[in-house]
Motif scaffolding. Structure first.
Motif, mmCIF file in Angstrom:
data_model
loop_
_atom_site.group_PDB
_atom_site.id
_atom_site.type_symbol
_atom_site.label_atom_id
_atom_site.label_comp_id
_atom_site.label_asym_id
_atom_site.label_seq_id
_atom_site.Cartn_x
_atom_site.Cartn_y
_atom_site.Cartn_z
ATOM 1 N N SER A 168 41.408 23.357 53.180
ATOM 2 C CA SER A 168 40.072 22.796 52.957
ATOM 3 C C SER A 168 39.090 23.801 52.359
ATOM 4 C CB SER A 168 39.520 22.206 54.258
ATOM 5 O OG SER A 168 40.216 21.026 54.580
ATOM 6 N N THR A 175 41.510 15.326 54.170
ATOM 7 C CA THR A 175 40.288 15.935 54.688
ATOM 8 C C THR A 175 39.463 16.625 53.608
ATOM 9 O OG1 THR A 175 41.331 18.058 55.219
ATOM 10 C CG2 THR A 175 41.385 16.359 56.935
ATOM 11 N N THR A 176 38.212 16.843 53.920
ATOM 12 C CA THR A 176 37.225 17.666 53.245
ATOM 13 C C THR A 176 36.739 17.114 51.905
ATOM 14 O OG1 THR A 176 38.015 19.606 54.421
ATOM 15 C CG2 THR A 176 36.662 20.013 52.481
ATOM 16 N N GLY A 222 42.203 17.972 50.901
ATOM 17 C CA GLY A 222 42.330 18.942 51.979
ATOM 18 C C GLY A 222 43.331 18.473 53.013
#
Length: 181
Positions: free
Chosen positions: A159, A109-110, A139
Motif C-alpha cells: 500500500s 486496499t488503499t 494495494g
C-alpha cells in the motif's frame, strides 16, 4: 536499483509501443515480479515488488491470469482514502486492513488503478478485455507474498508503494506488462 540491461529493455519496449516520455511510463517485468516507473529516459519514478497472477500470464476472460502487453491506465480510484482502506466494487467500505495472515480473501486496499487493454483482439475486446475483466493495480495486506505470483490476475502492491505510484501517474499513462524474457 534497476539492472542496467533490464532498464534498457523496459525503456526500449515503452518507446516501441508509443511512449513519448513526456508522461510517466510503467513496465511490469513478470520474471522478477517488479513494476518500474519512468518519467523521461533518465528519471526513475520507482521500482516496486508486485504480485501477479498465480496462474501466470494470459488475456482470456475468467482465466485468473495477469494480462499481457500494452495497457493504458484507466480510472484511478481512492484518492484521499487512508492507507489500508478496503474496496469492494471499487467503493470504499470503511474497513482498514494493513496486514493480514487471512488467505481466504483477496483484499483490495488503499488505491485502485484500473487497466485498459490497448491492443484490439489481444487484451481489448470480447473475451480478452482487461478493463471488462476488472484488472487493477491495487494495494494488498498480503505483504509476505510480494515478489511472488499469487494474485487472482490483478497486480498487487504494498500500500505504501501504491501511494507513491498513484500520486505520479494518471489516466492514459502507458503500462507494458512483460510476461517473460
Amino acid at each position: 536499483m534497476i539492472d542496467p540491461q533490464l532498464r534498457e529493455q523496459a525503456l526500449s519496449t515503452l518507446v516501441q509501443h508509443g511512449w513519448s516520455s513526456v508522461r510517466p511510463g510503467l513496465y511490469l517485468h513478470g520474471p522478477s515480479q517488479r513494476l518500474m516507473g519512468f518519467y523521461g529516459e533518465q528519471s526513475v519514478l520507482g521500482v516496486w515488488p508486485v504480485s501477479t497472477g498465480l496462474k501466470g500470464f494470459g488475456n482470456a476472460q475468467d482465466s485468473g491470469q495477469t494480462p499481457m502487453g500494452l495497457h493504458t491506465l484507466g480510472e484511478c480510484i481512492g484518492a484521499g482514502q487512508p492507507l489500508g482502506m478496503c474496496f469492494v466494487g471499487r467503493q470504499a467500505t470503511g474497513q482498514i486492513v494493513e496486514t493480514t495472515e487471512d488467505r481466504s480473501r483477496d483484499y483490495i486496499t488503499t488505491r485502485i488503478i484500473r487497466l485498459c487493454g490497448a491492443v484490439p483482439g489481444f487484451n481489448q475486446g470480447p473475451g480478452v478485455d482487461s478493463y471488462e475483466r476488472y484488472i487493477y493495480i491495487h494495494g494488498t495486506p498480503h505483504l509476505a507474498d510480494l515478489g511472488q505470483p499469487v494474485s487472482h490476475g490483478c497486480v498487487r502492491m504494498h500500500s505504501a508503494h501504491l501511494l507513491e505510484l498513484f500520486d505520479q501517474v494518471g489516466p492514459g499513462d502507458l503500462l507494458y506488462i512483460e510476461p517473460g524474457r
